[in-house]
Design an enzyme around this catalytic site. Structure first.
Site, PDB file in Angstrom:
ATOM      1  N   HIS A  57       0.828  -1.210   0.000  1.00  0.00           N
ATOM      2  CA  HIS A  57       0.000   0.000   0.000  1.00  0.00           C
ATOM      3  C   HIS A  57       0.861   1.259   0.000  1.00  0.00           C
ATOM      4  O   HIS A  57       0.368   2.343   0.296  1.00  0.00           O
ATOM      5  CB  HIS A  57      -0.890   0.034   1.241  1.00  0.00           C
ATOM      6  CG  HIS A  57      -1.688  -1.200   1.464  1.00  0.00           C
ATOM      7  ND1 HIS A  57      -2.568  -1.676   0.528  1.00  0.00           N
ATOM      8  CD2 HIS A  57      -1.735  -2.072   2.492  1.00  0.00           C
ATOM      9  CE1 HIS A  57      -3.132  -2.785   0.985  1.00  0.00           C
ATOM     10  NE2 HIS A  57      -2.635  -3.057   2.165  1.00  0.00           N
ATOM     11  N   HIS A  84      -6.882  -4.483  -1.034  1.00  0.00           N
ATOM     12  CA  HIS A  84      -6.107  -5.722  -1.026  1.00  0.00           C
ATOM     13  C   HIS A  84      -6.348  -6.549  -2.264  1.00  0.00           C
ATOM     14  O   HIS A  84      -6.192  -7.768  -2.249  1.00  0.00           O
ATOM     15  CB  HIS A  84      -6.449  -6.553   0.210  1.00  0.00           C
ATOM     16  CG  HIS A  84      -6.134  -5.849   1.481  1.00  0.00           C
ATOM     17  ND1 HIS A  84      -7.033  -5.022   2.096  1.00  0.00           N
ATOM     18  CD2 HIS A  84      -5.002  -5.811   2.228  1.00  0.00           C
ATOM     19  CE1 HIS A  84      -6.477  -4.518   3.191  1.00  0.00           C
ATOM     20  NE2 HIS A  84      -5.252  -4.974   3.290  1.00  0.00           N
TER      21      HIS A  84
END
Ligand SMILES: Nc1ncnc2c1ncn2[C@@H]1O[C@H](COP(=O)(O)OP(=O)(O)O)[C@@H](O)[C@H]1O
Ligand SMILES: Nc1ncnc2c1ncn2[C@@H]1O[C@H](COP(=O)(O)OP(=O)(O)O)[C@@H](O)[C@H]1O
Ligand SMILES: [Mg+2]
Ligand SMILES: [Mg+2]
Ligand SMILES: [Mg+2]
Ligand SMILES: [Mg+2]
Lengths: 333, 219, 333, 219
Positions: free
Chosen positions: C57, C219
């Site tokens: 991320h 995700h």
């Protein structure tokens, strides 16, 4: 082709509107002709710095407009050099009486359009100098090519020249410093995927699942060599060897290392590339004393990276460290 | 003109306008093909760039009624310079500007006048872009076209014949770019990988001359 | 799968080494257990702020460690919550005597692991509070889900809580402010492409050439709805309507608008999204007074974006404007 | 044990170690499959996470020779907690820690002791994760396995039989997750789109019990 756009031919205009809405406190946007300029331009007595080029390389150049870097940027259509009228108007808008520096990436189109703009600017009585960046070692600078492309060093040249201009150095000095950055900088890039321009709608090249393009530019053009995919450390060695041996960078040199993402590569991977580059340089006795890691000169959503080195001296280091306050590069401010 | 039996010996201002319109239409029709060619050895924008520019040129012509041939060609050149960008913008812009300079005030052109104009244009392209024949650029279509036109002029051809012959030479020149290795422009970065692809700029240059041939033949 | 990596299971470690080499002047990196911490930690008398989550991320969270934001970040494997021992050691490393705030994104794994760490920290006598962010309106917060996911607001919560901690506010206050940001923030995202984790090597989902996933997390998981691709303005309307109606944000509200790229979307497109978002909000009488545009909370190389709004008041605005000096967010410093 | 004709009535420490090793091997063998299942309704890391964790657990066991069953199971739990991460780390970690707590000091386990341990583990999972049967989680494999084990215990089954029956129940429980709509964990974000996929955690939980059945049967 899937993109967050409204229409292929509205891309540049819509994005400019977004930039104006987002940064209207610090930037002004002109639409016809299109350019982005510091809200406080022209700055009296300061050399104005104008750059520009095709869109699709964001944040370059529009994201670098602001105190300590560019005074104006001219966005062309995607991967298409802007036109002389844009550059002329931008030049007029940033001329604070100390002349204007054009920073031009070495592509036939950019050079010709900026040339015409420079002539027009001079005809209007503005002192204009141009520096053409050409740091890409993937291309031979010979009679048989259009010369080396201007790539990563352009970002650094814009930052450092901007700092010099902020110090109220005269045009000739600012241009010299810009040339010095270009002369001491080298780059090379790799693509793992092509990119797709909104207007063409097709990938810029086809690449197998286990292939990469070595020696790419920033316009989705194919590279110099197609090779089998390799681990990061090997790719870094491949790129960095070409870069280091070209100038050359020698043991004892201090460098600014710029690991640039082409737009579609996760930052996570750029950190790995940076690690491998650090190791590579350390083995050769070259010390990284400044670094820049991220997506700064991109090719739309292309996956890949480029490596740029700049041999530093005290003056360039000081100018690199000087405050900069732009949408994409900001420190000390 | 317009009557089949007569052979026109000059090109009228209206025919020049028709030529621009037909060139614009041909570029629009070949836009995707030009993009495809430029994707192979460049950055895939040549078709879009030329199409955007020729639309702008047509807009300008709408606004500027009644001028002479030189003014028309200069208007086209200015429109291209300020809307095409890239390499093609300054090159085609210069071509039309130079053609316009040699035809300032002209209401008609004979074959010699047409050839003089094209020569000025092609020289302008070479002066700006520094390309030599064999560099795999638009020059490889333009120069043969100019030479053919001069030969036709020497042989006393009428405008329709002359334009047909110069278009044929442009077509050959365009095709001859396929085996060349590029030495100018973006394609030169590819080195030997540029071999085997037809140059997009040479292709649009062929359209420039074929649209003239079609226009002058049918008037 | 083509990535600039050396081996799938070395990704996080190699990247951490890159981060340490690049930012060693301001950050320290621990490898076992893995965490990144401010070089000057613990800051005496200041609440320490620890966040963490799966890698992939970036720049979140490691890129947000520094003065005015996080004191430490714990990177897990790619898309995998880190473990309690990492969080515990980070908590100890940043405890300057004023307690430690854990900022946790609401995912089952993150919450459970941080819970255990918090228990362990308290057992060692450290005052620990946790705030769980859950701003994603794509997920219903009900008995039938694991609750709303924590997404974009996390970045903003980390910035604003960091500023509050920098003012030496007590732990309860800093936690309250963090909760307030979460309570006044909402997000929703869209994916145009899946992403591929290094260890799986396969795309996270299959998506047609003319399809998009609306309501994705971060995700690579599939979204709530698969829909035909649409122009940017329509996509923005789709996302922003869900966001605005949820809190709701009303006419007269002042907001921070955060247009976030998922990693593989050109900045050019994010500017277009920002423009369309600005128009959407303007029509509803909602004023953007602060903005953040770029790739800040990403899903590897996924193409797409998320939109986050935060309803601002004077205090939150002031804390947002306060200096921050981290690798990824930097101003006033 | 080791002799085919005798029926073992207890599970030895060595068998517990063998079970851990076999579970680790099964996870490694099914790693890609677990990733595939987790990609469909999660984030695609379950196989990698469990595999990393079980490797760490084996390393720890190498280092800690000679302890009792409780210490072994706790060591596995600690290794999982500090290396798996995600949802599975705390859940499997807790499961093993709790199993270890009920078996502290034990050198062998009879079926009742094994069932007590599993019950403590499953309760730990439920306490930590708050999942109910039907939520489409590992609990849907673990709970039926525990119930089958208790029934086998009541009927006087030996460890091999009991483990076989609990593995069979786990398998059924695992398959029963396919039509379920997830209400816990990452898959719950998908809502109805989670239907039709087998839960990855239920699948690794089945492996936990099938590896026990295989270990205890062959000893
Ligand atoms: N130096 C030059 N002289 C003449 N023609 C050139 C030169 N450089 C490029 N060209 C022509 O321009 C064409 C490419 O135009 P275009 O794609 O519009 O510009 P760009 O290369 O900037 O994207 C080439 O196919 C070639 O024919
Ligand atoms: N609250 C819960 N209770 C029990 N099991 C759960 C819970 N949440 C998730 N799980 C299990 O965890 C599995 C996913 O594990 P894993 O993929 O390793 O973690 P993550 O979802 O964090 O990526 C699911 O398939 C499910 O069986
Ligand atoms: Mg171009
Ligand atoms: Mg081109
Ligand atoms: Mg995970
Ligand atoms: Mg998972």
């Amino acid at each position: 082709m899937k993109k967050l756009i409204n229409a292929p031919d509205a891309v540049v205009r819509d994005a400019l509107e977004g930039i104006e809405l987002a940064y209207g406190d610090r930037l002004r946007v002109s639409y016809d002709p299109a350019y982005i300029v510091r809200a406080d331009a022209p700055v009296e007595g300061k050399v104005g710095i104008v750059s520009g080029g095709g869109s699709g390389h964001e944040p370059m150049h529009g994201g670098f407009v602001g105190r300590g870097m560019l005074d104006a940027a001219c966005p062309g259509e995607v991967f298409t050099s802007p036109t002389p009228d844009q550059m002329l108007e931008a030049t007029k808008a940033v001329n604070g009486g100390a002349g204007v520096l054009h920073i031009v990436k070495n592509y036939t189109g950019d050079v010709m359009n900026f040339d015409m703009a420079s002539d027009l600017g001079k005809a209007e009585g503005i002192e204009v100098e141009a520096v053409v960046t050409n740091d890409d070692v993937a291309v031979q600078d010979s009679l048989y090519t259009a010369g080396r492309r201007g790539v990563g060093i352009t970002v650094i040249a814009e930052k450092i020249s901007g700092a010099a201009a902020e110090e109220r150095r005269p045009l000739a000095d600012v241009a010299d410093i810009c040339r010095r950055v270009n002369a001491q900088g080298r780059s090379m890039g790799v693509a793992l995927t092509p990119c797709t321009t909104p207007s063409s709608g097709e990938p810029s090249f086809e690449l197998g699942d286990d292939e990469m393009e070595i020696g790419i530019g920033i316009h989705g053009e194919p590279g110099r060599y197609r090779e089998p995919m390799a681990p990061a450390a090997q790719i870094v060695e491949r790129l960095a060897t070409a870069v280091v041996e070209d100038l050359p960078y020698d043991s004892g040199d201090q460098v600014l290392a710029f690991v640039n993402g082409m737009g579609g590569t996760p930052l996570l991977e750029l950190f790995i590339v940076y690690r491998d580059l650090h190791r590579f340089l350390e083995e050769r006795g070259i010390t990284i004393t400044r670094r820049l890691i991220g997506n700064y000169i991109t090719s739309l959503e292309m996956a890949g990276c480029s490596i740029t080195l700049l041999k530093l001296d005290d003056e360039l280091t000081r100018l690199w460290d000087a405050p900069v306050d732009t949408p994409a590069l900001r420190w000390g401010a | 003109m317009g009557r089949v039996t007569e052979v026109a010996t000059t090109i009228s201002h209206e025919e020049i306008l028709d030529w621009i319109r037909r060139f614009a239409a041909d570029i629009e029709a070949q836009r995707a093909e030009l993009v495809r060619l430029d994707t192979a050895i460049g950055d895939g924008d040549h078709g879009t760039n030329m199409d955007r520019g020729m639309h702008k040129a047509l807009e300008k012509l709408e606004a500027a009624e009644g001028a002479d041939i030189g003014a028309t060609l200069k208007a086209v050149g200015m429109a291209l310079i300020s809307s095409v960008g890239g390499a093609a913008g300054p090159l085609y812009g210069t071509l039309f500007l130079q053609m316009g300079s040699t035809t300032t005030g002209a209401g008609t052109l004979d074959v010699a006048g047409w050839a003089d104009a094209l020569e000025a244009g092609v020289k302008g392209v070479q002066a700006r872009g520094k390309a030599e024949p064999g560099d795999k650029t638009m020059v490889d279509a333009l120069l043969p076209a100019l030479e053919a036109l001069r030969r036709a002029q020497a042989e006393g051809a009428d405008p329709a014949q002359a334009a047909r012959r110069s278009a044929a030479a442009a077509e050959e020149g365009m095709k001859a770019t396929i085996p060349m290795e590029a030495r100018k422009g973006r394609a030169s970065y590819l080195g030997p990988r540029s071999i085997g692809h037809q140059d997009p700029g040479a292709t649009s240059a062929y359209l420039l001359l074929s649209s003239a041939a079609e226009t002058f033949a049918s008037s």
